[in-house]
Scaffold this motif. Structure first.
Motif, PDB file in Angstrom:
ATOM      1  N   ASN A  83      -4.509  56.599  50.957  1.00 11.62           N
ATOM      2  CA  ASN A  83      -5.575  57.173  50.133  1.00 11.62           C
ATOM      3  C   ASN A  83      -6.844  57.263  50.980  1.00 11.62           C
ATOM      4  O   ASN A  83      -7.380  56.247  51.418  1.00 11.62           O
ATOM      5  N   TRP A  91      -3.640  57.942  43.778  1.00 12.04           N
ATOM      6  CA  TRP A  91      -2.267  58.416  43.968  1.00 12.04           C
ATOM      7  C   TRP A  91      -1.309  57.425  43.320  1.00 12.04           C
ATOM      8  O   TRP A  91      -1.548  56.222  43.322  1.00 12.04           O
ATOM      9  N   TYR A 137       5.102  61.911  44.521  1.00 13.32           N
ATOM     10  CA  TYR A 137       3.747  61.365  44.539  1.00 13.32           C
ATOM     11  C   TYR A 137       2.917  62.183  43.566  1.00 13.32           C
ATOM     12  O   TYR A 137       2.995  63.422  43.556  1.00 13.32           O
ATOM     13  N   LEU A 139      -0.953  63.025  41.976  1.00 16.23           N
ATOM     14  CA  LEU A 139      -2.403  62.919  42.153  1.00 16.23           C
ATOM     15  C   LEU A 139      -3.015  62.748  40.764  1.00 16.23           C
ATOM     16  O   LEU A 139      -3.213  63.706  40.027  1.00 16.23           O
TER      17      LEU A 139
END
Length: 228
Positions: A83, A91, A137, A139
């Protein structure tokens, strides 16, 4: 068509077009974030909205030497997302971080039962690691201005050189870092719900009766006026 069949078809399509989700290689000198993370090979995966998911990730193992290379699973660390702005960006791994990555069938075929290592011959290339299907992943938060750096996905592979035609293996380790950079895109606009129209007052039977009585009185008044 059942849900199971749909998932199977989608999985086959995803595996047959691996380059659709690829990223572009760039010079590591283009951004200081690469040098600060000792990246050897650098890539750009463009800008990401808040709530974006990044999935179908994979990494190649390339042997560009004239001799074989070997890998021990015990020496490998799984890829990590760094990050680049913890106070403004969040994240997460979906569905979770457990068993997020897996070794490919290609890689497992390189295993030597006798020597307990994985061997990649000279000048060959394979896809050795990938994220599991439906793992991503996410956001979850992003308040960084557009085009600023928000994340760096780091793939690391530790290898050894094979020397003297399989006689010995170098004790020195070669650590190769590949870094994929993600940048910020403007936040998605909030969806403002449309205002509900005001309800008209309901017309009850007594209201209708009052209207009728008013009309009768009006007609009666008109007739009385004419007679007068």
């Amino acid at each position: 068509m059942t849900t199971k069949k749909v998932l199977v078809i989608f999985s086959i399509l995803c595996l047959s077009i691996p380059n659709v989700f690829s990223y572009d290689e760039i010079e590591c000198s283009t951004d200081t974030v690469f040098s600060s993370n000792t990246c050897w090979q650098c890539f750009n995966w463009g800008t990401k909205w808040v709530w974006d998911n990044i999935w179908l990730m994979s990494d190649d193992w390339v042997n560009s030497w004239s001799s074989s290379k070997i890998v021990y699973k015990e020496e490998q660390d799984m890829p990590t997302m760094v990050n680049l702005s913890p106070s403004n960006v969040t994240w997460s791994q979906t569905p979770n971080s457990d068993d997020f990555w897996e070794y490919t069938t290609e890689f497992n075929k390189l295993y030597s039962e006798e020597d307990l290592w994985y061997v990649l011959p000279a000048w060959e290339k394979i896809n050795w690691l990938k994220s599991k299907l439906w793992y991503a992943y996410s956001l979850d938060k992003n308040t960084i201005p557009t085009w600023w750096n928000i994340g760096l996905l780091i793939y690391t592979i530790v290898t050894h050189n094979m020397t003297d035609w399989w006689a010995t293996v170098s004790v020195d380790t070669n650590e190769h870092k590949e870094c994929v950079l993600f940048k910020s895109w403007k936040a998605k606009k909030k969806v403002i719900p449309l205002k509900k129209p005001k309800r008209l007052p309901e017309t009850w039977p007594e209201s209708i009766l009052l209207v009728i009585l008013a009309l009768i009185l009006w007609f009666g008044l008109v007739r009385f006026t004419k007679k007068a």
